[in-house]
Write a protein that holds these residues in place. Structure first.
Motif, PDB file in Angstrom:
ATOM      1  N   MET A   1      15.324 -71.197 -30.598  1.00 38.41           N
ATOM      2  CA  MET A   1      14.139 -71.846 -30.085  1.00 38.41           C
ATOM      3  C   MET A   1      13.755 -73.021 -30.977  1.00 38.41           C
ATOM      4  N   ALA A   2      14.218 -73.007 -32.235  1.00 36.33           N
ATOM      5  CA  ALA A   2      13.893 -74.113 -33.123  1.00 36.33           C
ATOM      6  C   ALA A   2      14.570 -75.401 -32.659  1.00 36.33           C
ATOM      7  N   GLU A   3      15.731 -75.296 -32.065  1.00 36.49           N
ATOM      8  CA  GLU A   3      16.458 -76.486 -31.628  1.00 36.49           C
ATOM      9  C   GLU A   3      16.081 -76.924 -30.214  1.00 36.49           C
ATOM     10  N   THR A   4      15.874 -75.970 -29.313  1.00 38.77           N
ATOM     11  CA  THR A   4      15.612 -76.323 -27.917  1.00 38.77           C
ATOM     12  C   THR A   4      14.135 -76.296 -27.568  1.00 38.77           C
ATOM     13  N   GLY A   5      13.367 -75.496 -28.278  1.00 41.03           N
ATOM     14  CA  GLY A   5      11.972 -75.307 -27.920  1.00 41.03           C
ATOM     15  C   GLY A   5      11.860 -74.177 -26.912  1.00 41.03           C
ATOM     16  N   ALA A   6      10.678 -73.676 -26.715  1.00 48.11           N
ATOM     17  CA  ALA A   6      10.480 -72.551 -25.798  1.00 48.11           C
ATOM     18  C   ALA A   6      10.393 -73.000 -24.342  1.00 48.11           C
ATOM     19  N   ASP A   7      10.158 -74.292 -24.109  1.00 49.08           N
ATOM     20  CA  ASP A   7      10.011 -74.802 -22.756  1.00 49.08           C
ATOM     21  C   ASP A   7      11.393 -75.127 -22.185  1.00 49.08           C
ATOM     22  N   MET A   8      11.885 -74.283 -21.301  1.00 53.01           N
ATOM     23  CA  MET A   8      13.210 -74.483 -20.718  1.00 53.01           C
ATOM     24  C   MET A   8      13.158 -75.300 -19.430  1.00 53.01           C
ATOM     25  N   SER A   9      11.979 -75.795 -19.068  1.00 52.90           N
ATOM     26  CA  SER A   9      11.881 -76.576 -17.837  1.00 52.90           C
ATOM     27  C   SER A   9      12.582 -77.933 -17.977  1.00 52.90           C
ATOM     28  N   ARG A  10      12.895 -78.345 -19.212  1.00 51.05           N
ATOM     29  CA  ARG A  10      13.628 -79.601 -19.409  1.00 51.05           C
ATOM     30  C   ARG A  10      15.052 -79.505 -18.875  1.00 51.05           C
ATOM     31  N   PHE A  11      15.568 -78.275 -18.809  1.00 56.24           N
ATOM     32  CA  PHE A  11      16.936 -78.063 -18.356  1.00 56.24           C
ATOM     33  C   PHE A  11      16.900 -77.452 -16.959  1.00 56.24           C
ATOM     34  N   PRO A  12      17.462 -78.120 -15.951  1.00 54.91           N
ATOM     35  CA  PRO A  12      17.410 -77.597 -14.586  1.00 54.91           C
ATOM     36  C   PRO A  12      18.172 -76.285 -14.405  1.00 54.91           C
ATOM     37  N   SER A  13      19.201 -76.069 -15.219  1.00 59.09           N
ATOM     38  CA  SER A  13      19.978 -74.839 -15.086  1.00 59.09           C
ATOM     39  C   SER A  13      20.554 -74.467 -16.448  1.00 59.09           C
ATOM     40  N   ALA A  14      21.141 -73.288 -16.510  1.00 62.60           N
ATOM     41  CA  ALA A  14      21.780 -72.834 -17.749  1.00 62.60           C
ATOM     42  C   ALA A  14      22.993 -73.694 -18.076  1.00 62.60           C
ATOM     43  N   ALA A  15      23.655 -74.228 -17.050  1.00 60.30           N
ATOM     44  CA  ALA A  15      24.816 -75.087 -17.279  1.00 60.30           C
ATOM     45  C   ALA A  15      24.392 -76.394 -17.956  1.00 60.30           C
ATOM     46  N   HIS A  16      23.223 -76.925 -17.600  1.00 60.56           N
ATOM     47  CA  HIS A  16      22.737 -78.134 -18.250  1.00 60.56           C
ATOM     48  C   HIS A  16      22.429 -77.872 -19.724  1.00 60.56           C
ATOM     49  N   LEU A  17      21.841 -76.725 -20.008  1.00 55.92           N
ATOM     50  CA  LEU A  17      21.555 -76.362 -21.400  1.00 55.92           C
ATOM     51  C   LEU A  17      22.853 -76.199 -22.181  1.00 55.92           C
TER      52      LEU A  17
END
Length: 141
Positions: free
Chosen positions: A1-17
């Motif tokens: 979470m330190a690198e991506t943050g807790a807000d996963m709405s920036r990534f449309p899918s798990a594949a984008h992440l």
């Protein structure tokens, strides 16, 4: 979470992440033929941490899904590729846990073999029905 943050709405899918982190499988394509090309460039700190965590899962000899996945893939593809695959599974499951706000549920070490046996049974039953037989599946005790 330190690198991506807790807000996963920036990534449309798990594949984008996975692509952003650099854990998504790269593909080399030429003349209509595709070959594996290693991983992509991405967040090297998060990628390294996930691969290291995948290696520790493999050394743990635990009876969980990820350890079984590592063992199954290491036989065919090698230790390094299986660690990257398990790291990808870590990331995808973390994405879904954060998006859906639910805890981790382990599938179990034998999940793949049970699923494959059920699919094999369905495939054989369908083949017999195509040959004109009536099939009733009654599992042995």
């Amino acid at each position: 979470m330190a690198e991506t943050g807790a807000d996963m709405s920036r990534f449309p899918s798990a594949a984008h992440l996975a692509s952003w982190v650099g854990i998504a499988p790269g593909v080399y394509e030429s003349a209509g033929k595709t070959r594996p090309a290693g991983t992509r460039h991405g967040n090297k700190w998060l990628c390294a941490m996930l691969v290291e965590a995948a290696g520790s899962v493999a050394r743990g000899h635990g009876k969980n899904y990820l350890a079984a996945q590592h063992t199954r893939l290491a036989k065919r593809r090698g230790r390094g590729r299986s660690q990257v695959a398990v790291a990808h599974s870590f990331l995808v499951s973390a994405y879904h846990m954060l998006i859906n706000d639910e805890p981790y549920r382990d599938l179990g070490a034998h999940w793949v073999s049970r699923r494959t046996q059920e699919a094999h049974t369905r495939r054989l039953a369908a083949q017999l029905e195509r040959l004109g037989h009536m099939v009733v599946i009654d599992p042995a005790a």
